[in-house]
Design a protein around this motif. Structure first.
Motif, PDB file in Angstrom:
ATOM      1  N   GLY A   1       4.151  -4.413   4.444  1.00  0.00           N
ATOM      2  CA  GLY A   1       3.267  -4.359   5.611  1.00  0.00           C
ATOM      3  C   GLY A   1       2.057  -3.459   5.404  1.00  0.00           C
ATOM      4  O   GLY A   1       1.555  -2.862   6.348  1.00  0.00           O
ATOM      5  N   VAL A   2       1.554  -3.383   4.151  1.00  0.00           N
ATOM      6  CA  VAL A   2       0.426  -2.471   3.890  1.00  0.00           C
ATOM      7  C   VAL A   2      -0.847  -3.188   3.457  1.00  0.00           C
ATOM      8  O   VAL A   2      -1.886  -2.561   3.283  1.00  0.00           O
ATOM      9  N   GLY A   3      -0.767  -4.490   3.256  1.00  0.00           N
ATOM     10  CA  GLY A   3      -1.966  -5.182   2.780  1.00  0.00           C
ATOM     11  C   GLY A   3      -1.966  -6.616   3.244  1.00  0.00           C
ATOM     12  O   GLY A   3      -0.926  -7.166   3.628  1.00  0.00           O
ATOM     13  N   TYR A   4      -3.148  -7.215   3.220  1.00  0.00           N
ATOM     14  CA  TYR A   4      -3.296  -8.566   3.752  1.00  0.00           C
ATOM     15  C   TYR A   4      -3.429  -9.588   2.639  1.00  0.00           C
ATOM     16  O   TYR A   4      -2.679 -10.551   2.560  1.00  0.00           O
TER      17      TYR A   4
ATOM     18  N   SER B   1      -7.084  -4.109  -0.736  1.00  0.00           N
ATOM     19  CA  SER B   1      -7.454  -3.341   0.452  1.00  0.00           C
ATOM     20  C   SER B   1      -6.188  -2.972   1.219  1.00  0.00           C
ATOM     21  O   SER B   1      -5.297  -3.799   1.394  1.00  0.00           O
ATOM     22  N   VAL B   2      -6.137  -1.740   1.673  1.00  0.00           N
ATOM     23  CA  VAL B   2      -4.892  -1.181   2.203  1.00  0.00           C
ATOM     24  C   VAL B   2      -5.063  -0.802   3.669  1.00  0.00           C
ATOM     25  O   VAL B   2      -6.070  -0.188   4.047  1.00  0.00           O
ATOM     26  N   SER B   3      -4.084  -1.146   4.488  1.00  0.00           N
ATOM     27  CA  SER B   3      -4.181  -0.798   5.910  1.00  0.00           C
ATOM     28  C   SER B   3      -3.956   0.700   6.099  1.00  0.00           C
ATOM     29  O   SER B   3      -3.288   1.359   5.289  1.00  0.00           O
ATOM     30  N   ALA B   4      -4.528   1.223   7.176  1.00  0.00           N
ATOM     31  CA  ALA B   4      -4.409   2.658   7.462  1.00  0.00           C
ATOM     32  C   ALA B   4      -2.932   3.032   7.570  1.00  0.00           C
ATOM     33  O   ALA B   4      -2.151   2.348   8.226  1.00  0.00           O
TER      34      ALA B   4
ATOM     35  N   SER C   1     -12.788   2.812   4.635  1.00  0.00           N
ATOM     36  CA  SER C   1     -11.459   2.205   4.542  1.00  0.00           C
ATOM     37  C   SER C   1     -11.003   2.258   3.087  1.00  0.00           C
ATOM     38  O   SER C   1     -11.806   2.558   2.200  1.00  0.00           O
ATOM     39  N   GLU C   2      -9.725   1.974   2.869  1.00  0.00           N
ATOM     40  CA  GLU C   2      -9.171   2.202   1.527  1.00  0.00           C
ATOM     41  C   GLU C   2      -9.061   0.903   0.727  1.00  0.00           C
ATOM     42  O   GLU C   2      -8.395  -0.043   1.145  1.00  0.00           O
TER      43      GLU C   2
END
Lengths: 422, 427
Positions: B286-289, B309-312, B247-248
């Motif tokens: 909408g790319v990270g938590y 940490s970055v979502s797919a 994961s990224e």
């Protein structure tokens, strides 16, 4: 926002909540609009905590739309111009922490703040949650946030999520749902969920800190934007049937065993002392005398209205295949081998020590009260804030509870291992 | 220092220690631990004992430090291990063992009424240990079983430094190799303890509800050994590297120097501000938590650390916003209101830390007289001007001194590693 299955740390067992020698009483009342108000005043406490509890969580997600309650929780605090942005700015300015959690049974908005800021911030939070401009939320971007949460979410919480999924396979998709189930959620679904489950009669407000019941009541009066619910709108709790017994082996990078039992409905009060007794024996046997694990913890959990007692054991040993059997033996031992006077002294003392600290910890006390407030109950059933004293341990009652609950039909085992499972 | 002098310091510390952010230290004396006392009106207290030794110093014997720590507790006749575990359990206390690359420590937190008895036992065990060869096998077994809890903040720092440091000793596993632990002899453990885990190489912090006079009396018993101050982490900057992963996650770190009196305040504001801005932008896109930014201050490394940490599917957007947000702060594109919000946020959060014995002990155990913590903090925050802040921030956030490690789905798998995930932040 994190999935947080309800669990009550064992250290909070058998605590006194209604009467506290050093602090004021816990005040419980039902407001005219049906909301429950719980206030634990702590005069001159520098910090305070507030919890907004909605007695509805992922268990109420509609079929095919798993993750809806959790997504709504995200959206209500989505930072966008207007009252929500004002709330976040005020939170930062005050040095407060704002968070929210969804469990199977409840959605909880959580605020911890310096005392002087608690009431003003709680007012802002209440008015945001009770009057959300849902038509302005950005669903698609929040779905991206939840995707990231799901991808990077790990730790003990995910073990609990797997326990939940194993026990209640009929619930739609777990707390976060799946990317597919979330993609079916639309604005009307969110509005319908809010209108149904965020009703005043399905809500409890918890204040802990330098707050009087009168001041809390006034703040709530000023802030609530929901219409009062009618008595007919009071919801009876959903009853879920757990799929016990559970025996699952899961291929995983770590070796962790989660073993325990679903307790008989009448034995919930015995859970904390049982967990303490079990924790002592497990620590001495599996960590000291015959080391098998690096750590073992016991937890009382509540899922979908059912009380569970589970032990979580961690090890790096490559030869841990017998761990589930060892745990099973130690649980059985609570029935077969009565507690000694020395063990009773240790457990009693531990529970009292836990309480003595809890009285000074607004955040822990608020979480404890929120957990009690979130429990499903019948429409006419009054809210019970929990045990009122650090009751003296009754070994006979504990043994009877263990005898009733530690049966094969109530057993739960999830074994995570690099060497076996699917 | 004489007993009378120690007591005098302790008595003087008692009233002063009640002040916000205040603490007392004993004058340094060879062979004595560095002692920090921070009494507070708290129902709990924490004792932290840290030695300046870790996996870096094991000289080809992996896991030696971790094993020595377990041996101090389990292979030490001063307090039978079962008695210690039972006493901790009875008091509802916690005892945490930490093992890092350049330090290791013990941290006891207990209710005030139980604390001093337990602290007395722990100090005897770890500041005057007698390693019993007959019990070493049990300690080795515990070391072999140690399961690293996922996602502890320390794991992030170990991963980061082991990746960026050119000295290979930083890559030593802090828990050692389970297959080699049994091969370590009692002589090797005793030698490691005698050289490194001695009073003279220890930092002892008492924080929360305890009596300074009792703490001082307790510590008077311990003397011996020399201090081995770790040399600073050497980095060949800038560092920019990609590593294959499932994961990224971006890890960015900026070394910092606390050169000005207000720098400890400015750095904390910078971390809070960058975290807020990253979180807001990551969520809006909408790319990270939950990006995390924190200053890591220790006796051997000072880094402002960013973990994102970055979502797919969000990789390009995340990389861009990360760059933009850091540049915005470096170039002063921050409103006065934002700055003020975060200045107040930092002050209030420091007040929470100051009242939480375990957190206070953790922050003080890295103390080294740089002003990182102390009564001057409130004033430094209050007096932090916009010009002060951006002068320091632009210096710290220079691209030329940046470390950037990208754990990426798209990078070749140089080493097998999964980046740690969530730390603390839960929303």
């Amino acid at each position: 926002m994190t999935v947080s299955l309800r669990f009550v740390p064992v250290v909070l067992g058998a605590v006194l909540l209604t009467v506290s020698p050093a602090r004021a009483q816990v005040h419980v009342e039902q407001l005219a609009d049906g909301m429950d108000l719980i206030v634990a005043p702590a005069q001159d406490a520098p910090l305070g905590s507030f919890r907004y509890v909605v007695r509805s969580g992922s268990g109420d997600d509609p079929g095919g739309k798993g993750g809806l309650a959790h997504l709504l929780e995200h959206l209500l605090l989505q930072d966008r111009p207007g009252p929500v942005a004002d709330l976040w700015a005020a939170v930062r300015r005050s040095g407060a922490l704002l968070n929210a959690y969804t469990s199977s049974d409840a959605t909880t908005f959580s605020l911890d703040a310096p005392s002087r800021s608690l009431l003003p911030l709680a007012e802002q939070l209440i008015s945001v949650v009770t009057n959300p401009p849902l038509d302005a939320v950005r669903i698609s971007t929040e779905l991206g946030v939840v995707n990231a949460e799901q991808e990077f979410y790990s730790g003990e919480g995910s073990i609990l999520a797997l326990v939940d999924a194993a026990l209640f396979p009929s619930t739609p998709g777990g707390i976060l749902g799946t990317a597919a189930s979330r993609s079916h959620i639309e604005l009307p679904d969110l509005v319908a969920h809010f209108n149904t489950f965020y009703a005043t009669t399905n809500t409890a407000l918890v204040f802990v800190g330098d707050v009087t019941p009168e001041a809390a009541r006034q703040a709530v009066d000023r802030a609530v934007r929901l219409p009062p619910a009618l008595p007919s709108e009071r919801r009876a709790p959903t009853r879920w049937t757990p799929a016990v017994p559970v025996d699952q082996r899961v291929l995983a990078p770590l070796t962790v065993a989660a073993f325990g039992y679903m307790l008989d409905a009448g034995d919930a009060a015995a859970c904390e002392p049982l967990a303490s007794a079990l924790g002592l024996r497990l620590a001495l046997n599996l960590e000291v005398r015959e080391p098998l694990v690096s750590a073992v913890r016991t937890r009382c959990l509540r899922m979908h209205g059912h009380d569970l007692l589970l032990a979580f054991a961690y090890t790096r040993s490559s030869d841990a295949s017998d761990l589930p059997n060892v745990l099973k033996g130690k649980f059985a031992d609570l029935v077969a081998r009565p507690l000694t006077p020395g063990e009773i002294d240790v457990i009693d003392h531990r529970l009292r020590a836990a309480y003595s600290v809890l009285r000074f910890d607004p955040q822990a006390l608020a979480d404890r009260l929120a957990e009690r407030a979130a429990r499903p109950r019948e429409p006419e059933e009054p809210l019970d804030p929990g045990p009122v004293t650090a009751t003296r341990l009754n070994p006979r009652q504990l043994r009877d509870a263990a005898t009733r609950s530690f049966t094969g039909q109530r057993r739960i085992l999830l074994y995570f291992s690099p060497f076996e499972g699917a | 220092m004489t007993a009378a002098a120690l007591l005098a310091v302790a008595v003087a510390a008692a009233p002063a220690g009640q002040a916000e952010f205040d603490y007392a230290t004993m004058p340094d004396e060879p062979g004595r631990p560095r002692v920090i006392l921070a009494p507070r009106d708290s129902p709990q207290a924490t004792l932290s004992v840290t030695f300046d030794v870790g996996s870096y110093d094991e000289e080809g014997i992996p896991g030696l430090t971790r094993l020595a720590q377990h041996a101090m507790l389990e292979a030490n006749p001063r307090v039978p291990y079962e008695k210690l575990v039972t006493a901790l359990y009875r008091a509802n206390a916690t005892l945490q063992l930490d093992t890092g690359q350049r330090e290791c420590g013990f941290r006891l937190t207990a209710p005030r009424d139980e604390f001093e008895r337990l602290a007395d036992q722990l100090t005897s065990l770890v500041l005057a240990p007698r390693i019993d060869g007959g019990r070493l096998a049990a300690a080795a077994e515990r070391t072999r079983l140690d399961q690293r809890e996922p996602d502890r903040p320390g794991s992030v720092l170990v991963l980061l430094t082991s990746t960026i440091a050119s000295d290979p000793r930083y890559a030593n596993d802090t828990y050692g190799d389970p297959d080699q632990i049994d091969m370590i002899s009692v002589e090797q453990v005793r030698a490691h303890v005698a050289r490194w885990m001695v009073p003279g190489n220890a930092t002892v912090v008492f924080a929360g509800g305890f009596s300074p006079a009792t703490a001082t009396r307790m510590l008077r018993r311990f003397r011996g050994g020399a201090r081995h101050a770790p040399e600073p982490l050497a980095l060949d900057l800038p560092i920019d590297s990609s590593i294959g992963a499932a994961s990224e996650t971006h890890f960015i770190a900026y070394p910092f120097l606390l050169a000005r009196p207000r720098d400890p305040a400015a750095l904390r504001v910078l971390a809070a501000l960058l975290q807020t801005r990253l979180e807001r932008q990551a969520r809006a896109a909408g790319v990270g938590y939950s990006p995390v930014v924190f200053p890591w201050h220790s006796r051997w490394a000072n880094l402002l650390v960013v973990r994102f940490s970055v979502s797919a599917g969000g990789e390009a957007v995340a990389a861009s916003l990360l760059k933009d947000e850091i540049a915005a702060i470096r170039e002063g594109r921050v409103s006065d209101e934002e700055l003020e919000q975060h200045r107040r946020f930092v002050l209030e959060q420091l007040r929470v830390v100051d009242r939480t014995p375990a957190d206070l002990a953790a922050i003080l155990s890295a103390g080294d007289g740089t002003g990182w913590y102390g009564p001057g903090l409130a004033g430094a925050l209050a007096g932090l001007t916009r010009a002060d802040f951006f002068a320091s921030a632009s210096r710290w956030l220079a691209d030329s001194s940046r470390v950037h490690i990208l754990f990426s789905r798209n990078a070749p798998a140089r080493i097998l590693v999964s980046p740690p995930t969530a730390i603390g932040r839960r929303r």
